[in-house]
Write a protein that holds these residues in place. Structure first.
Motif: not given
Ligand code: SF4
Ligand code: SF4
Length: 85
Positions: A28-36, A57-59, A75-82
């Motif tokens: 799902l992650c698009k690598g936008c970097g918001i979480c980082l 992708y984030p680790i 805040l992940c726009p793609d609901f990729a994080i739990a």
């Molecule tokens: S915020 Fe979501 S989509 Fe963006 S890098 Fe993090 S996990 Fe990936």
């Protein structure tokens, strides 16, 4: 970070301690970097390798620093994080 178990399990990039488990769905992650950028404890680092989608992708390498605020999950726009505990 000695008490952090970091692994890739299928599509999931996981950082786990006795207190919390953070998983990123690399499909799902698009690598936008918001979480980082927005994690207040700098839990995430970019992967060196590319995901199936062709992005870094984030680790959750610093999962032991997590304060369970769930900002990343919200805040992940793609609901990729739990974030679970
Ligand atoms: S915020 Fe979501 S989509 Fe963006 S890098 Fe993090 S996990 Fe990936
Ligand atoms: S729950 Fe909060 S502290 Fe933990 S990884 Fe997500 S943003 Fe960072």
């Amino acid at each position: 970070m000695t008490n952090v178990e970091v692994k890739k399990d299928g599509y999931l990039s996981i950082g786990k301690t006795e207190a919390v488990e953070i998983s990123v769905d690399t499909f799902l992650c698009k690598g936008c970097g918001i979480c980082l950028e927005l994690c207040p404890r700098k839990v995430f680092e970019w992967s060196k390798e590319l995901s199936e989608k062709g992005v870094h992708y984030p680790i959750p390498v610093n999962a032991d620093k997590c304060v369970k605020c769930k900002l990343c999950e919200l805040l992940c726009p793609d609901f990729a994080i739990a974030v679970k505990w």
